[in-house]
Motif scaffolding. Structure first.
Motif, PDB file in Angstrom:
ATOM      1  N   HIS A  21      -2.909   2.631   1.368  1.00 42.72           N
ATOM      2  CA  HIS A  21      -3.133   3.781   0.482  1.00 42.72           C
ATOM      3  C   HIS A  21      -1.954   3.963  -0.474  1.00 42.72           C
ATOM      4  N   ILE A  22      -0.735   3.807   0.047  1.00 38.19           N
ATOM      5  CA  ILE A  22       0.473   4.013  -0.758  1.00 38.19           C
ATOM      6  C   ILE A  22       0.730   2.825  -1.686  1.00 38.19           C
ATOM      7  N   LEU A  23       0.653   1.615  -1.141  1.00 40.60           N
ATOM      8  CA  LEU A  23       1.014   0.425  -1.908  1.00 40.60           C
ATOM      9  C   LEU A  23      -0.131  -0.123  -2.750  1.00 40.60           C
ATOM     10  N   GLY A  24      -1.353   0.253  -2.402  1.00 38.50           N
ATOM     11  CA  GLY A  24      -2.514  -0.301  -3.093  1.00 38.50           C
ATOM     12  C   GLY A  24      -3.141  -1.396  -2.256  1.00 38.50           C
ATOM     13  N   GLU A  25      -4.402  -1.652  -2.527  1.00 34.99           N
ATOM     14  CA  GLU A  25      -5.176  -2.612  -1.732  1.00 34.99           C
ATOM     15  C   GLU A  25      -4.647  -4.045  -1.825  1.00 34.99           C
ATOM     16  N   GLU A  26      -3.999  -4.369  -2.953  1.00 34.86           N
ATOM     17  CA  GLU A  26      -3.586  -5.759  -3.151  1.00 34.86           C
ATOM     18  C   GLU A  26      -2.283  -6.117  -2.443  1.00 34.86           C
ATOM     19  N   ARG A  27      -1.590  -5.124  -1.855  1.00 30.27           N
ATOM     20  CA  ARG A  27      -0.316  -5.400  -1.182  1.00 30.27           C
ATOM     21  C   ARG A  27      -0.454  -5.200   0.319  1.00 30.27           C
TER      22      ARG A  27
END
Length: 167
Positions: A21-27
């Motif tokens: 949620h914080i870093l984004g789905e790609e990380r």
């Protein structure tokens, strides 16, 4: 140890979801620098020792379990030692299956005193078949019933938050 491992895996899953949620789905967590990854794992370990637990123990007392009950008692004693070493709150309930009149029989209602598990063990008797499926459904029902009661008296602050995990 299985309970503690399940709890740790659940916490890791929650943290992993929050990181997504914080870093984004790609990380992924692996994308974090090693020192940050270490900090995250430190938080997970700390939560594993401090989070409140509710453990419903469901013991098979069918006829085939008679020779295995001493091992079950030893496992519960080991669980007691392991969970008593935590700093977080623990609540326990003990159910047997098959019950005398239903799928399960409550032997010990929710209590923070895990030592009372071993005190009740001398009263266990074996007999009957092994209705595992209905017993698990009944145990889940009792778990949800406790959860519903707690939500009715909740005043906005979680006195005893539940982290869900598999058995």
């Amino acid at each position: 140890m299985v309970t503690k491992q399940a709890m740790t895996q659940t916490l890791q899953g929650v943290v992993h979801g929050e990181l997504h949620h914080i870093l984004g789905e790609e990380r992924e967590m692996e994308d974090l620098p090693p020192d940050k990854r270490g900090e995250v794992m430190e938080v997970v370990d700390d939560l594993g020792e401090t989070v409140s637990l509710e453990v419903l123990i469901l013991v098979d007392t069918s006829a085939s379990m008679k020779p295995k009950l001493p091992m079950v008692q030893e496992a519960l004693s080991d669980l007691s030692i392991s969970l008593n070493s935590r700093t977080g709150n623990n609540h326990f309930a003990l159910f047997l299956f098959p019950g005398k009149r239903k799928e399960t029989e409550k032997v010990l209602d929710w209590t923070p005193k895990i030592d009372s598990l071993t005190d009740t063990f001398h009263r266990l008797t074996t007999g009957g078949v092994t209705p595992t499926g209905p017993a698990l459904k009944s145990a889940l029902y009792h778990f949800e019933k406790r959860r519903d009661k707690r939500s009715l008296i909740d005043d906005g602050e979680d006195e005893f938050p539940i982290e869900e995990s598999g058995f």
